[in-house]
Each structure stands twice: as C-alpha cells, then as structure tokens.
Design a protein around this motif. Structure first.
Motif, PDB file in Angstrom:
ATOM      1  N   LYS A  85       0.823  -1.202   0.000  1.00  0.00           N
ATOM      2  CA  LYS A  85       0.000   0.000   0.000  1.00  0.00           C
ATOM      3  C   LYS A  85       0.859   1.254   0.000  1.00  0.00           C
ATOM      4  CE  LYS A  85      -3.868  -1.891   2.728  1.00  0.00           C
ATOM      5  NZ  LYS A  85      -4.679  -1.672   3.951  1.00  0.00           N
ATOM      6  N   THR A  86       0.351   2.267  -0.677  1.00  0.00           N
ATOM      7  CA  THR A  86       0.889   3.614  -0.534  1.00  0.00           C
ATOM      8  C   THR A  86      -0.300   4.535  -0.296  1.00  0.00           C
ATOM      9  OG1 THR A  86       0.818   3.948  -2.929  1.00  0.00           O
ATOM     10  CG2 THR A  86       2.918   3.281  -1.978  1.00  0.00           C
ATOM     11  N   PRO A  87      -0.114   5.576   0.472  1.00  0.00           N
ATOM     12  CA  PRO A  87      -1.240   6.460   0.751  1.00  0.00           C
ATOM     13  C   PRO A  87      -1.660   7.248  -0.480  1.00  0.00           C
ATOM     14  CG  PRO A  87       0.773   7.346   1.694  1.00  0.00           C
ATOM     15  CD  PRO A  87       1.112   5.977   1.195  1.00  0.00           C
ATOM     16  N   PHE A  88      -2.938   7.444  -0.613  1.00  0.00           N
ATOM     17  CA  PHE A  88      -3.480   8.245  -1.707  1.00  0.00           C
ATOM     18  C   PHE A  88      -3.416   9.712  -1.286  1.00  0.00           C
ATOM     19  CE2 PHE A  88      -7.262  10.047  -3.952  1.00  0.00           C
ATOM     20  CZ  PHE A  88      -6.760   9.944  -5.227  1.00  0.00           C
ATOM     21  N   TYR A 133      12.883  10.066  -3.761  1.00  0.00           N
ATOM     22  CA  TYR A 133      11.724   9.243  -4.087  1.00  0.00           C
ATOM     23  C   TYR A 133      11.810   7.881  -3.396  1.00  0.00           C
ATOM     24  CZ  TYR A 133       8.813   5.980  -6.695  1.00  0.00           C
ATOM     25  OH  TYR A 133       7.914   4.991  -7.018  1.00  0.00           O
ATOM     26  N   LEU A 134      12.980   7.248  -3.475  1.00  0.00           N
ATOM     27  CA  LEU A 134      13.144   5.933  -2.869  1.00  0.00           C
ATOM     28  C   LEU A 134      12.902   5.975  -1.365  1.00  0.00           C
ATOM     29  CD1 LEU A 134      16.297   4.678  -4.797  1.00  0.00           C
ATOM     30  CD2 LEU A 134      13.946   3.868  -5.067  1.00  0.00           C
ATOM     31  N   ALA A 138       9.012   5.063   3.117  1.00  0.00           N
ATOM     32  CA  ALA A 138       8.434   5.561   4.363  1.00  0.00           C
ATOM     33  C   ALA A 138       6.915   5.642   4.275  1.00  0.00           C
ATOM     34  CB  ALA A 138       9.022   6.934   4.698  1.00  0.00           C
ATOM     35  N   LEU A 139       6.408   6.093   3.144  1.00  0.00           N
ATOM     36  CA  LEU A 139       4.967   6.205   2.978  1.00  0.00           C
ATOM     37  C   LEU A 139       4.293   4.841   2.988  1.00  0.00           C
ATOM     38  CD1 LEU A 139       4.696   9.041   0.305  1.00  0.00           C
ATOM     39  CD2 LEU A 139       4.107   9.186   2.725  1.00  0.00           C
ATOM     40  N   GLN A 140       4.947   3.846   2.421  1.00  0.00           N
ATOM     41  CA  GLN A 140       4.399   2.491   2.485  1.00  0.00           C
ATOM     42  C   GLN A 140       4.271   2.033   3.930  1.00  0.00           C
ATOM     43  OE1 GLN A 140       7.045   0.137   0.085  1.00  0.00           O
ATOM     44  NE2 GLN A 140       5.863   0.456  -1.776  1.00  0.00           N
ATOM     45  N   ALA A 141       5.295   2.308   4.724  1.00  0.00           N
ATOM     46  CA  ALA A 141       5.265   1.902   6.133  1.00  0.00           C
ATOM     47  C   ALA A 141       4.173   2.633   6.898  1.00  0.00           C
ATOM     48  CB  ALA A 141       6.625   2.173   6.771  1.00  0.00           C
ATOM     49  N   LEU A 142       3.894   3.862   6.494  1.00  0.00           N
ATOM     50  CA  LEU A 142       2.906   4.662   7.205  1.00  0.00           C
ATOM     51  C   LEU A 142       1.475   4.372   6.776  1.00  0.00           C
ATOM     52  CD1 LEU A 142       4.735   8.111   7.151  1.00  0.00           C
ATOM     53  CD2 LEU A 142       4.205   6.771   9.199  1.00  0.00           C
ATOM     54  N   SER A 143       1.307   3.631   5.700  1.00  0.00           N
ATOM     55  CA  SER A 143      -0.035   3.466   5.134  1.00  0.00           C
ATOM     56  C   SER A 143      -0.664   2.126   5.455  1.00  0.00           C
ATOM     57  CB  SER A 143       0.015   3.641   3.612  1.00  0.00           C
ATOM     58  OG  SER A 143       0.777   2.602   3.028  1.00  0.00           O
ATOM     59  N   ASP A 144      -0.093   1.358   6.360  1.00  0.00           N
ATOM     60  CA  ASP A 144      -0.619   0.029   6.653  1.00  0.00           C
ATOM     61  C   ASP A 144      -2.077   0.061   7.103  1.00  0.00           C
ATOM     62  OD1 ASP A 144       1.578  -1.359   5.910  1.00  0.00           O
ATOM     63  OD2 ASP A 144       2.425  -1.556   7.923  1.00  0.00           O
ATOM     64  N   GLN A 194       2.705  15.473   6.072  1.00  0.00           N
ATOM     65  CA  GLN A 194       3.887  16.327   6.107  1.00  0.00           C
ATOM     66  C   GLN A 194       5.016  15.733   5.267  1.00  0.00           C
ATOM     67  OE1 GLN A 194       5.105  17.570  10.021  1.00  0.00           O
ATOM     68  NE2 GLN A 194       2.990  17.904  10.699  1.00  0.00           N
ATOM     69  N   LEU A 195       5.173  14.423   5.322  1.00  0.00           N
ATOM     70  CA  LEU A 195       6.226  13.773   4.543  1.00  0.00           C
ATOM     71  C   LEU A 195       5.942  13.919   3.049  1.00  0.00           C
ATOM     72  CD1 LEU A 195       8.775  12.040   4.515  1.00  0.00           C
ATOM     73  CD2 LEU A 195       7.324  10.010   4.701  1.00  0.00           C
ATOM     74  N   ALA A 196       4.686  13.713   2.656  1.00  0.00           N
ATOM     75  CA  ALA A 196       4.320  13.852   1.250  1.00  0.00           C
ATOM     76  C   ALA A 196       4.509  15.296   0.787  1.00  0.00           C
ATOM     77  CB  ALA A 196       2.874  13.422   1.044  1.00  0.00           C
ATOM     78  N   ARG A 197       4.182  16.254   1.648  1.00  0.00           N
ATOM     79  CA  ARG A 197       4.342  17.654   1.266  1.00  0.00           C
ATOM     80  C   ARG A 197       5.820  18.014   1.111  1.00  0.00           C
ATOM     81  NH1 ARG A 197       2.055  23.086   4.350  1.00  0.00           N
ATOM     82  NH2 ARG A 197       2.971  24.575   2.873  1.00  0.00           N
TER      83      ARG A 197
END
Length: 298
Positions: A135-138, A194-195, A200-206, A216-219
């Motif tokens: 998963k990645t967050p939308f 990007y890597l 990190a986003l995958q880990a946060l989107s569980d 904040q990370l995406a921004r």
C-alpha cells in the motif's frame, strides 16, 4: 435477446459442444439479473431442448448456473464471480506488458485512502521488491493518474490534504494534471528522495489512514522534487531517471478506480519514456474494456 452459435466461424480445433456451452454462459451473463426458461435458452441459441437441458444440468452442478426450484428458470451462477478476479482477468495483459517492456508491472486499485497493489508480473532487478497487498497512501503528489480526470474540487481537496501548497507546487501540479489528461499516463522520476519517501509512505499506510506525519512527509517530498515530466522536458536527446510510468483504468463513467504501472528504474531517453507510456496506456485501456465488460468482481 437472441444469441446464435455460428459454428461456421470456428476454425482449427474449435469444439462445437464447447461453443454451445460458451453461448449459454454468454446469454445468461448478458443479463445476470434475469431468469430464463429452458425453452427461451434453447430457442434463442438454436439448440434442441435435450442439448440445452444437458448443458444446463452440468452448469448447475458446478454452480456456474442456478436453477430456481419453483419456476425451473435458469440464471447466472455464483461460482462465476469467484473465477472473475482481476488477478485472473488481467494477468495475461500484465504479463504481455512485462515481456514487451522488460520491466516489473503491477496492477493497483484505489481503496479509500490507499493505493493497493493487487497483481504483479515481470521483474526489474534495480527496483525495490514489491508484493501483492503493498500500500501507498493516496496523497499528493501520488495518485495523479487517479485525480487528473476528477473535478477541480476533488483535485483541490487531494492537493490540500497535505497542507496549503506553495504557489510553485500548485502551478506545477496543475500543469502535470493537464498533461496527464492529454497524454494519458503519469511519470515518476527516480531520485534518492523518491526511494526514501516511497518506502516511508508504504510503512505509514498500513492502516489506510493519512495522518499528519504522512501528510507532512508527502508535502516535503512534493516541495523538494520535480513532479512528473512535462513536454518541454522531453526534447530530443533529453534523458531522465525514471522509476515508474502509470496509466489509469477507467469505468464507462470515466471514473478511475485502478491503474497499471511499469517500473523501469532506469535512465531513459525522451522517446523511450513516451513509448513506454503509450504501451502502459494501451494495456490500461485493454484492461478497462474487459473490466467494463465483465464487471469488477474483486
């Protein structure tokens, strides 16, 4: 409705009995909410009642068809839905794309606040290993292929979910979404940022939630990165390090629910990026056509 089995169209090793079974299933599947009598099926397909009864009895035994015990009418059966998962319906398309491009290819679906990978084909040795269920967050700037065809209000909500964007980011995203609609695919640049951010986003989107840290990370990534590749950056001789190229899969109503991605993780010339995008887009269109024909059973 009337369907006729045209055995004159069959060639080679085609089997007329198999053609008749397929015709029965297509007749029922064209109107899955309706129940048909044996006479309607036999007459509509131009087969004898005895043949129709034998076919239907076998299909009922395997629950591909149901038979109402009171009316003796037949309808589309529940076992068909279990066969029509995206992993089955679209696997050949993904495998063909992977073979043609020499990349790992994956099929993703939007699930509320996440983009979830539901099938994979091929391999890219330079790319991180990605499995089904990843998963990645939308959240902006990710998921551009899902929002490019949405209303301005939806696009604004997607972008502002990461906080009030800078004028530069807002302008870049607007140009990127316009270009995505024009060419039909999204390009993700391959950078060290990007890597790191993607992992990190995958880990946060569980849990499927976009919390303050995720936003904040995406921004930060959006502010520090060059999002996508625009036409004036694809001039002759230009090269770019590319992580992924994705194209949307649309419903008949123009809603994007899924996407196809090829992950080269390599430096490509402008013409190669465009060629890869066109291939991915063609695969997405083929999957969309099949999805709209058979329905989304996942």
């Amino acid at each position: 409705m009337t369907l006729n089995v045209d055995l004159a169209k069959t060639t080679g090793q085609a089997s007329p009995p198999t053609q008749r079974v397929i015709a029965v299933m297509e007749m029922l599947g064209a109107d899955p909410g309706r129940q048909f009598t044996l006479a309607e099926i036999s007459r509509g397909l131009g087969i004898s009642r005895a043949t129709g009864h034998a076919i239907l009895a076998t299909l009922v035994a395997h629950e591909w068809v149901t038979r109402d015990p009171l009316s003796a009418r037949y309808a589309w059966g529940p076992a068909i839905a279990s066969l029509a998962k995206p992993a089955d319906l679209f696997r050949d398309d993904l495998a063909d794309l992977a073979a043609a491009t020499g990349t790992q290819v994956y099929l993703a679906r939007r699930d509320a606040g996440s983009l979830v990978i539901i099938d994979i084909a091929g391999e890219t040795l330079a790319a991180p290993r990605i499995g089904r269920g990843t998963k990645t967050p939308f959240v902006a700037p990710f998921g551009r292929d899902y929002v490019a065809w949405s209303s301005p209000e939806v696009q604004q909500a997607w972008l502002e979910a990461i906080g009030q964007p800078s004028a530069a980011l807002r302008g870049r995203i607007s140009a990127v979404l316009n270009e995505t609609r024009n060419r039909g695919f999204v390009v993700e640049r391959l950078t060290r940022e990007y890597l790191r951010v993607y992992s990190a986003l995958q880990a946060l989107s569980d849990d499927g939630e976009v919390d303050a840290i995720t936003a904040q990370l995406a921004r930060a990534f959006a502010d520090l990165s060059v999002i996508d590749v625009l036409p004036d950056e694809l001039g002759a001789g230009a090269t770019h390090s590319i992580a992924t190229v994705s194209a949307p899969i649309m419903t008949v109503d123009g809603v994007v629910t899924m996407s196809v991605t090829a992950a080269p993780f390599a430096t490509l010339e402008a013409s190669a990026i465009t060629g890869l995008g066109d291939r991915v887009r063609a695969t997405a269109a083929a999957i969309g056509e099949r999805l709209n024909r058979y329905g989304d059973q996942a």
